[in-house]
Design a protein around this motif. Structure first.
Motif, PDB file in Angstrom:
ATOM      1  N   UNK A   1       0.826  -1.209   0.000  1.00 34.60           N
ATOM      2  CA  UNK A   1       0.000   0.000   0.000  1.00 34.60           C
ATOM      3  C   UNK A   1       0.862   1.262   0.000  1.00 34.60           C
ATOM      4  N   UNK A   2       1.966   1.236   0.759  1.00 35.62           N
ATOM      5  CA  UNK A   2       2.872   2.393   0.788  1.00 35.62           C
ATOM      6  C   UNK A   2       3.491   2.633  -0.579  1.00 35.62           C
ATOM      7  N   UNK A   3       3.881   1.561  -1.265  1.00 32.46           N
ATOM      8  CA  UNK A   3       4.464   1.701  -2.600  1.00 32.46           C
ATOM      9  C   UNK A   3       3.437   2.249  -3.590  1.00 32.46           C
ATOM     10  N   UNK A   4       2.194   1.770  -3.486  1.00 33.20           N
ATOM     11  CA  UNK A   4       1.125   2.294  -4.353  1.00 33.20           C
ATOM     12  C   UNK A   4       0.919   3.781  -4.115  1.00 33.20           C
ATOM     13  N   UNK A   5       0.928   4.175  -2.850  1.00 28.05           N
ATOM     14  CA  UNK A   5       0.724   5.584  -2.503  1.00 28.05           C
ATOM     15  C   UNK A   5       1.869   6.458  -3.014  1.00 28.05           C
ATOM     16  N   UNK A   6       3.105   5.973  -2.895  1.00 29.12           N
ATOM     17  CA  UNK A   6       4.260   6.719  -3.401  1.00 29.12           C
ATOM     18  C   UNK A   6       4.177   6.889  -4.915  1.00 29.12           C
ATOM     19  N   UNK A   7       3.814   5.823  -5.605  1.00 28.05           N
ATOM     20  CA  UNK A   7       3.666   5.894  -7.054  1.00 28.05           C
ATOM     21  C   UNK A   7       2.535   6.841  -7.442  1.00 28.05           C
ATOM     22  N   UNK A   8       1.413   6.759  -6.722  1.00 25.02           N
ATOM     23  CA  UNK A   8       0.275   7.642  -7.001  1.00 25.02           C
ATOM     24  C   UNK A   8       0.654   9.107  -6.753  1.00 25.02           C
ATOM     25  N   UNK A   9       1.421   9.376  -5.688  1.00 26.44           N
ATOM     26  CA  UNK A   9       1.842  10.750  -5.403  1.00 26.44           C
ATOM     27  C   UNK A   9       2.746  11.268  -6.525  1.00 26.44           C
ATOM     28  N   UNK A  10       3.694  10.450  -6.942  1.00 27.20           N
ATOM     29  CA  UNK A  10       4.605  10.859  -8.010  1.00 27.20           C
ATOM     30  C   UNK A  10       3.822  11.142  -9.297  1.00 27.20           C
ATOM     31  N   UNK A  11       2.873  10.265  -9.646  1.00 25.34           N
ATOM     32  CA  UNK A  11       2.057  10.474 -10.845  1.00 25.34           C
ATOM     33  C   UNK A  11       1.169  11.709 -10.715  1.00 25.34           C
ATOM     34  N   UNK A  12       0.611  11.928  -9.530  1.00 22.72           N
ATOM     35  CA  UNK A  12      -0.219  13.113  -9.297  1.00 22.72           C
ATOM     36  C   UNK A  12       0.606  14.384  -9.437  1.00 22.72           C
ATOM     37  N   UNK A  13       1.803  14.392  -8.862  1.00 22.97           N
ATOM     38  CA  UNK A  13       2.675  15.558  -8.965  1.00 22.97           C
ATOM     39  C   UNK A  13       3.029  15.837 -10.419  1.00 22.97           C
ATOM     40  N   UNK A  14       3.337  14.794 -11.162  1.00 22.02           N
ATOM     41  CA  UNK A  14       3.664  14.962 -12.584  1.00 22.02           C
ATOM     42  C   UNK A  14       2.448  15.480 -13.361  1.00 22.02           C
ATOM     43  N   UNK A  15       1.292  14.869 -13.131  1.00 20.64           N
ATOM     44  CA  UNK A  15       0.056  15.247 -13.826  1.00 20.64           C
ATOM     45  C   UNK A  15      -0.363  16.685 -13.499  1.00 20.64           C
ATOM     46  N   UNK A  16      -0.148  17.091 -12.245  1.00 18.28           N
ATOM     47  CA  UNK A  16      -0.567  18.414 -11.812  1.00 18.28           C
ATOM     48  C   UNK A  16       0.463  19.510 -11.998  1.00 18.28           C
ATOM     49  N   UNK A  17       1.648  19.185 -12.491  1.00 22.18           N
ATOM     50  CA  UNK A  17       2.669  20.207 -12.708  1.00 22.18           C
ATOM     51  C   UNK A  17       3.399  20.620 -11.433  1.00 22.18           C
ATOM     52  N   UNK A  18       3.385  19.762 -10.424  1.00 21.89           N
ATOM     53  CA  UNK A  18       4.101  20.036  -9.176  1.00 21.89           C
ATOM     54  C   UNK A  18       5.484  19.405  -9.228  1.00 21.89           C
ATOM     55  N   UNK A  19       6.387  19.857  -8.355  1.00 20.20           N
ATOM     56  CA  UNK A  19       7.703  19.231  -8.249  1.00 20.20           C
ATOM     57  C   UNK A  19       7.538  17.803  -7.737  1.00 20.20           C
ATOM     58  N   UNK A  20       8.281  16.893  -8.294  1.00 22.61           N
ATOM     59  CA  UNK A  20       8.210  15.511  -7.822  1.00 22.61           C
ATOM     60  C   UNK A  20       9.069  15.376  -6.574  1.00 22.61           C
TER      61      UNK A  20
END
Length: 158
Positions: free
Chosen positions: A14-33
């Motif tokens: 679950x932690x790995x899924x959350x980390x991947x989701x955060x990284x993808x969200x940051x990329x999708x939203x134009x935030x710093x990874x």
């Protein structure tokens, strides 16, 4: 609801899924990874009843005090308060490069990206709870509301 029940998984998975989701969200939203960042999300109309004036007032302070905070603001302007709030935040956006982003087109956050959100901003003034509160709550994302608004008048713990 659009959310699907998943099988029980290990905490590490679950932690790995959350980390991947955060990284993808940051990329999708134009935030710093940044894997250590706390991502705050507002989804909804930029209107007075949604509490956007409150968001515009407190976000610069939150971003100054919490260096790891990132904010993704999604939704269309639907009244003058929304336009003024966005203008106010656009002026301070250059002070927080990669930490504050607007997505002003019609926006639907896919489920896999929702898992990367740490807090939902919902300072509603008139409606006590919205669809995004419920959907994010199912994923274990806490809602930050306004004690003086409608959410603050709801019984229970949020």
């Amino acid at each position: 609801s659009r959310l699907k029940a998943r099988k029980c998984e290990s905490m590490e998975s679950l932690k790995k899924q959350r980390e991947l989701a955060r990284r993808n969200l940051q990329h999708h939203g134009g935030l710093l990874e940044d894997p250590e960042a706390k991502v705050l999300l507002f989804v909804g109309p930029w209107a007075q009843h949604a509490g956007v004036e409150e968001i515009a007032e407190v976000l610069p302070q939150i971003l100054c005090r919490h260096e790891r905070a990132q904010v993704l603001l999604c939704g269309l302007c639907s009244d003058l308060s929304g336009v003024m709030a966005q203008d106010m935040l656009c002026r301070v956006m250059s002070s927080f490069p990669g930490r504050l982003c607007f997505l002003s087109e019609r926006f639907e956050l896919p489920e896999d990206l929702r898992r990367g959100v740490d807090f939902l901003l919902a300072p509603y003034l008139s409606e006590p709870i919205g669809q995004s509160d419920v959907e994010m709550g199912f994923l274990g994302v806490p809602t930050i509301g306004c004690a003086a608004g409608a959410l603050g008048r709801m019984p229970g713990v949020y």
